[in-house]
Design an enzyme around this catalytic site. Structure first.
Site, PDB file in Angstrom:
ATOM      1  N   SER A 136       0.868  -1.195   0.000  1.00 50.37           N
ATOM      2  CA  SER A 136       0.000   0.000   0.000  1.00 50.37           C
ATOM      3  C   SER A 136       0.897   1.235   0.000  1.00 50.37           C
ATOM      4  O   SER A 136       2.060   1.153   0.421  1.00 50.37           O
ATOM      5  CB  SER A 136      -0.852  -0.008   1.276  1.00 50.37           C
ATOM      6  N   TYR A 149      -1.359  -0.471  10.741  1.00 52.20           N
ATOM      7  CA  TYR A 149      -1.487  -0.886   9.335  1.00 52.20           C
ATOM      8  C   TYR A 149      -0.278  -0.390   8.530  1.00 52.20           C
ATOM      9  O   TYR A 149       0.341  -1.153   7.770  1.00 52.20           O
ATOM     10  CB  TYR A 149      -2.799  -0.332   8.768  1.00 52.20           C
TER      11      TYR A 149
HETATM   12  P1  NDP Z   1     -11.160  -6.233   1.387  1.00 52.24           P
HETATM   13  O1  NDP Z   1     -11.338  -6.001   2.852  1.00 52.24           O
HETATM   14  O2  NDP Z   1     -12.155  -5.711   0.452  1.00 52.24           O
HETATM   15  O3  NDP Z   1     -10.937  -7.799   1.124  1.00 52.24           O
HETATM   16  C1  NDP Z   1      -9.966  -8.472   1.871  1.00 52.24           C
HETATM   17  C2  NDP Z   1     -10.135  -9.962   1.696  1.00 52.24           C
HETATM   18  O4  NDP Z   1      -9.141 -10.590   2.525  1.00 52.24           O
HETATM   19  C3  NDP Z   1     -11.484 -10.449   2.188  1.00 52.24           C
HETATM   20  O5  NDP Z   1     -11.956 -11.479   1.373  1.00 52.24           O
HETATM   21  C4  NDP Z   1     -11.163 -10.956   3.579  1.00 52.24           C
HETATM   22  O6  NDP Z   1     -12.042 -11.947   4.049  1.00 52.24           O
HETATM   23  C5  NDP Z   1      -9.783 -11.537   3.362  1.00 52.24           C
HETATM   24  N1  NDP Z   1      -9.099 -11.676   4.643  1.00 52.24           N
HETATM   25  C6  NDP Z   1      -8.912 -10.725   5.572  1.00 52.24           C
HETATM   26  N2  NDP Z   1      -8.356 -11.260   6.665  1.00 52.24           N
HETATM   27  C7  NDP Z   1      -8.186 -12.574   6.411  1.00 52.24           C
HETATM   28  C8  NDP Z   1      -7.689 -13.655   7.159  1.00 52.24           C
HETATM   29  N3  NDP Z   1      -7.262 -13.506   8.416  1.00 52.24           N
HETATM   30  N4  NDP Z   1      -7.662 -14.881   6.599  1.00 52.24           N
HETATM   31  C9  NDP Z   1      -8.117 -15.072   5.340  1.00 52.24           C
HETATM   32  N5  NDP Z   1      -8.613 -14.095   4.586  1.00 52.24           N
HETATM   33  C10 NDP Z   1      -8.661 -12.853   5.118  1.00 52.24           C
HETATM   34  O7  NDP Z   1      -9.725  -5.615   1.074  1.00 52.24           O
HETATM   35  P2  NDP Z   1      -9.113  -5.030  -0.296  1.00 52.24           P
HETATM   36  O8  NDP Z   1      -9.490  -5.869  -1.423  1.00 52.24           O
HETATM   37  O9  NDP Z   1      -9.389  -3.584  -0.327  1.00 52.24           O
HETATM   38  O10 NDP Z   1      -7.558  -5.161   0.031  1.00 52.24           O
HETATM   39  C11 NDP Z   1      -6.749  -6.159  -0.553  1.00 52.24           C
HETATM   40  C12 NDP Z   1      -5.298  -5.792  -0.326  1.00 52.24           C
HETATM   41  O11 NDP Z   1      -5.039  -4.508  -0.886  1.00 52.24           O
HETATM   42  C13 NDP Z   1      -4.884  -5.709   1.139  1.00 52.24           C
HETATM   43  O12 NDP Z   1      -3.600  -6.228   1.303  1.00 52.24           O
HETATM   44  C14 NDP Z   1      -4.885  -4.223   1.410  1.00 52.24           C
HETATM   45  O13 NDP Z   1      -4.035  -3.879   2.479  1.00 52.24           O
HETATM   46  C15 NDP Z   1      -4.401  -3.687   0.084  1.00 52.24           C
HETATM   47  N6  NDP Z   1      -4.751  -2.296  -0.166  1.00 52.24           N
HETATM   48  C16 NDP Z   1      -6.070  -1.901  -0.176  1.00 52.24           C
HETATM   49  C17 NDP Z   1      -6.377  -0.566  -0.378  1.00 52.24           C
HETATM   50  C18 NDP Z   1      -7.780  -0.083  -0.372  1.00 52.24           C
HETATM   51  O14 NDP Z   1      -7.974   1.163  -0.308  1.00 52.24           O
HETATM   52  N7  NDP Z   1      -8.789  -0.921  -0.479  1.00 52.24           N
HETATM   53  C19 NDP Z   1      -5.317   0.424  -0.601  1.00 52.24           C
HETATM   54  C20 NDP Z   1      -3.985  -0.097  -0.589  1.00 52.24           C
HETATM   55  C21 NDP Z   1      -3.722  -1.410  -0.368  1.00 52.24           C
HETATM   56  P3  NDP Z   1     -13.162 -11.556   5.168  1.00 52.24           P
HETATM   57  O15 NDP Z   1     -13.935 -10.388   4.631  1.00 52.24           O
HETATM   58  O16 NDP Z   1     -13.943 -12.807   5.269  1.00 52.24           O
HETATM   59  O17 NDP Z   1     -12.387 -11.222   6.406  1.00 52.24           O
END
Ligand code: NDP
Length: 245
Positions: A136, A149
């Site tokens: 990020s 984070y």
């Molecule tokens: P979302 O919260 O929309 O989706 C995250 C996914 O990861 C969900 O399916 C969630 O499942 C899963 N997840 C979270 N924790 C766990 C766990 N302990 N075990 C297994 N699965 C897990 O996030 P984004 O798509 O927005 O983010 C994806 C990546 O992009 C992350 O690494 C984030 O840090 C990075 N990012 C996102 C930004 C943003 O603005 N959205 C900006 C910069 C980076 P569940 O919902 O069931 O917990």
């Protein structure tokens, strides 16, 4: 972006929602067989309907033992996307041990653990591989109420580099993608912090509030593919220009 991943097997963490979900769909469309790892089973059930042949795996990646059990016999993987993360907001003076531990376990420790499992498999099979860690801009700039984070993503920068250093001789490349705000479920919750929303409005010279999920997915696919064969230990910013000033 249409790339050809025919004959390759990919593993994507955090596959249930947001960036991970669209990455899985893009990889399936490009011919890869995909192992989709996520925490909420309903998400994996609905994703499996969209992507026939998907291998769903439901596990909490913050739990070391459960992850070892779920992924220990995953078999050969050529492409890995470490995408799962949580963005838990707390003012610095109120950060709890629980938030610290949960964030580091999910966002960083699981990247180490899943990468070890996958890389050991690649090495024992003698096949090349590509790993993409989803970082990020929060790993590069400070954002209010996101000290933990930001720290997990900052640490991921160094983890990516050292993995690239040590896995390079085994023909395994390791890179990261660093997006700015993306309006997924996580992005929406972060955007509710008015200070962060204001920063995004001020700091994106493209005058876009957020990057599109597809723009992030395109960079992931590029780094997974042989189109980036000479790139390792590096990162692609998908930041709408946030870091220009
Ligand atoms: P979302 O919260 O929309 O989706 C995250 C996914 O990861 C969900 O399916 C969630 O499942 C899963 N997840 C979270 N924790 C766990 C766990 N302990 N075990 C297994 N699965 C897990 O996030 P984004 O798509 O927005 O983010 C994806 C990546 O992009 C992350 O690494 C984030 O840090 C990075 N990012 C996102 C930004 C943003 O603005 N959205 C900006 C910069 C980076 P569940 O919902 O069931 O917990």
């Amino acid at each position: 972006m249409q790339l050809n991943f025919n004959g390759l097997r990919a593993l994507v963490t955090g596959a249930g929602k947001g960036i991970g979900r669209d990455t899985v769909k893009a990889l399936c469309k490009s011919g890869a067989r995909v192992v989709a790892v996520s925490r909420t089973n309903e998400d994996l059930v609905s994703l499996s309907k969209e992507c026939p042949g998907l291998e769903p795996m439901c596990v909490d990646l913050g739990d070391w033992e459960a992850t070892e059990q779920a992924l220990g016999s995953v078999g050969p993987v050529d492409l890995l996307v470490n995408n799962a993360a949580v963005a838990l907001q707390q003012p610095f003076l109120e950060i709890s041990k629980e938030v610290f531990d949960r964030s580091f376990n999910v966002n960083l420790r699981s990247v180490l653990q899943v990468s070890q499992i996958v890389a050991r498999g690649m090495i024992s099979q003698g096949v090349p591989g590509s790993i993409v860690n989803i970082s990020s801009i929060a790993g590069l700039v400070s954002l209010p109420h996101l000290a933990v984070y930001c720290s997990t993503k900052g640490a991921m920068t160094m983890l990516t580099k050292v993995m690239a250093l040590e896995l390079g001789p085994h023909k395994i490349r390791v890179n990261s993608v660093n997006p700015t705000l993306v309006l997924t479920a996580m992005g929406q919750s972060v955007f509710e912090n008015p200070e962060i929303a204001q920063r995004m409005k001020e700091r994106h010279p493209q005058q876009k509030l957020a990057a599109e999920v597809q723009d992030v997915v395109n960079s992931i696919l590029f780094l997974l593919s042989d189109c980036s064969a000479s790139t390792t230990g590096s990162s692609i910013l998908v930041d709408c220009g946030y870091l220009v000033s």
